[in-house]
Motif scaffolding. Structure first.
Motif, PDB file in Angstrom:
ATOM      1  N   ILE A 154       0.858  -1.184   0.000  1.00  9.86           N
ATOM      2  CA  ILE A 154       0.000   0.000   0.000  1.00  9.86           C
ATOM      3  C   ILE A 154       0.892   1.231   0.000  1.00  9.86           C
ATOM      4  CG2 ILE A 154      -1.698   1.328   1.303  1.00  9.86           C
ATOM      5  CD1 ILE A 154      -2.792  -1.361   2.334  1.00  9.86           C
ATOM      6  N   LYS A 155       0.605   2.147  -0.912  1.00 13.69           N
ATOM      7  CA  LYS A 155       1.342   3.410  -1.011  1.00 13.69           C
ATOM      8  C   LYS A 155       0.335   4.492  -1.334  1.00 13.69           C
ATOM      9  CE  LYS A 155       5.012   6.051  -1.884  1.00 13.69           C
ATOM     10  NZ  LYS A 155       5.573   6.818  -0.872  1.00 13.69           N
ATOM     11  N   ASP A 156       0.218   5.453  -0.434  1.00 14.54           N
ATOM     12  CA  ASP A 156      -0.719   6.561  -0.616  1.00 14.54           C
ATOM     13  C   ASP A 156      -2.121   6.017  -0.876  1.00 14.54           C
ATOM     14  OD1 ASP A 156       1.410   8.363  -0.270  1.00 14.54           O
ATOM     15  OD2 ASP A 156       1.880   8.304  -2.393  1.00 14.54           O
ATOM     16  N   PHE A 157      -2.650   6.205  -2.086  1.00 12.50           N
ATOM     17  CA  PHE A 157      -4.014   5.784  -2.425  1.00 12.50           C
ATOM     18  C   PHE A 157      -4.044   4.479  -3.225  1.00 12.50           C
ATOM     19  CE2 PHE A 157      -2.346   8.452  -5.736  1.00 12.50           C
ATOM     20  CZ  PHE A 157      -2.689   7.779  -6.893  1.00 12.50           C
ATOM     21  N   MET A 158      -2.866   3.843  -3.391  1.00 10.54           N
ATOM     22  CA  MET A 158      -2.767   2.652  -4.245  1.00 10.54           C
ATOM     23  C   MET A 158      -2.497   1.388  -3.430  1.00 10.54           C
ATOM     24  SD  MET A 158      -0.375   4.361  -7.183  1.00 10.54           S
ATOM     25  CE  MET A 158       0.749   5.040  -5.962  1.00 10.54           C
ATOM     26  N   MET A 159      -2.964   0.272  -3.974  1.00 17.44           N
ATOM     27  CA  MET A 159      -2.777  -1.023  -3.321  1.00 17.44           C
ATOM     28  C   MET A 159      -2.503  -2.069  -4.398  1.00 17.44           C
ATOM     29  SD  MET A 159      -5.615  -2.908  -0.990  1.00 17.44           S
ATOM     30  CE  MET A 159      -5.635  -4.642  -0.699  1.00 17.44           C
ATOM     31  N   ALA A 160      -1.491  -2.894  -4.161  1.00 19.95           N
ATOM     32  CA  ALA A 160      -1.186  -3.981  -5.098  1.00 19.95           C
ATOM     33  C   ALA A 160      -1.047  -5.271  -4.309  1.00 19.95           C
ATOM     34  CB  ALA A 160       0.105  -3.685  -5.856  1.00 19.95           C
ATOM     35  N   SER A 161      -1.695  -6.308  -4.786  1.00 19.66           N
ATOM     36  CA  SER A 161      -1.608  -7.636  -4.176  1.00 19.66           C
ATOM     37  C   SER A 161      -0.700  -8.483  -5.060  1.00 19.66           C
ATOM     38  CB  SER A 161      -3.002  -8.264  -4.068  1.00 19.66           C
ATOM     39  OG  SER A 161      -3.837  -7.430  -3.294  1.00 19.66           O
ATOM     40  N   LEU A 162       0.542  -8.631  -4.628  1.00 17.76           N
ATOM     41  CA  LEU A 162       1.541  -9.339  -5.425  1.00 17.76           C
ATOM     42  C   LEU A 162       1.452 -10.838  -5.170  1.00 17.76           C
ATOM     43  CD1 LEU A 162       4.578  -6.977  -4.728  1.00 17.76           C
ATOM     44  CD2 LEU A 162       2.860  -6.809  -6.541  1.00 17.76           C
ATOM     45  N   ASP A 163       1.542 -11.623  -6.234  1.00 14.77           N
ATOM     46  CA  ASP A 163       1.538 -13.082  -6.094  1.00 14.77           C
ATOM     47  C   ASP A 163       2.831 -13.549  -5.453  1.00 14.77           C
ATOM     48  OD1 ASP A 163      -0.951 -13.147  -7.283  1.00 14.77           O
ATOM     49  OD2 ASP A 163      -0.138 -13.500  -9.279  1.00 14.77           O
ATOM     50  N   GLY A 164       3.877 -12.774  -5.624  1.00 17.62           N
ATOM     51  CA  GLY A 164       5.145 -13.095  -4.981  1.00 17.62           C
ATOM     52  C   GLY A 164       6.049 -11.885  -4.962  1.00 17.62           C
ATOM     53  N   LEU A 165       6.726 -11.681  -3.847  1.00 17.84           N
ATOM     54  CA  LEU A 165       7.759 -10.660  -3.715  1.00 17.84           C
ATOM     55  C   LEU A 165       8.961 -11.348  -3.103  1.00 17.84           C
ATOM     56  CD1 LEU A 165       8.625  -7.660  -3.913  1.00 17.84           C
ATOM     57  CD2 LEU A 165       7.783  -7.391  -1.571  1.00 17.84           C
ATOM     58  N   SER A 166      10.115 -11.214  -3.771  1.00 19.95           N
ATOM     59  CA  SER A 166      11.314 -11.894  -3.275  1.00 19.95           C
ATOM     60  C   SER A 166      11.723 -11.297  -1.931  1.00 19.95           C
ATOM     61  CB  SER A 166      12.462 -11.797  -4.273  1.00 19.95           C
ATOM     62  OG  SER A 166      12.853 -10.454  -4.474  1.00 19.95           O
TER      63      SER A 166
END
Length: 108
Positions: free
Chosen positions: A83-95
């Motif tokens: 989550i950053k400011d007004f945005m949200m990303a659901s990552l399938d994978g983050l190293s």
């Protein structure tokens, strides 16, 4: 905020942020949804989208595909919601070193 994809808290949070999924709608590039229907969903004026068989199958296969990726590449990764400011990303994978993002799509 430490959200788990698919949880009630995650579903609720998605209403308050612009998600990666929303981006195509906002840019009028989605064949499935308009900005108006997106707004109605975020305002709880329409019921949430029902999960179909393809969505359920993708959810079932995602951890299997992630494990295959880890085995093949040696890159350790886990699902992560950013989550950053007004945005949200659901990552399938983050190293673990945060250098690699994994997006998993399991086609039919």
């Amino acid at each position: 905020m430490n959200l788990i994809q698919g949880s009630k808290e995650w579903l609720e949070a998605r209403k308050s942020f612009v998600t990666a999924t929303d981006a195509a709608v906002i840019m009028n590039m989605s064949p499935w949804k308009t900005c108006y229907t997106l707004w109605r969903q975020k305002m709880d004026l329409d019921p949430p989208e029902e999960e179909n068989e393809r969505m359920r199958e993708g959810t079932r296969l995602e951890p299997i595909a992630r494990e295959w990726f880890i085995k093949e590449t040696g890159i350790q990764c886990e699902p992560k919601v950013l989550i950053k400011d007004f945005m949200m990303a659901s990552l399938d994978g983050l190293s673990s070193d945060q250098k690699f993002v994994v997006e998993i799509k399991c086609g039919s």
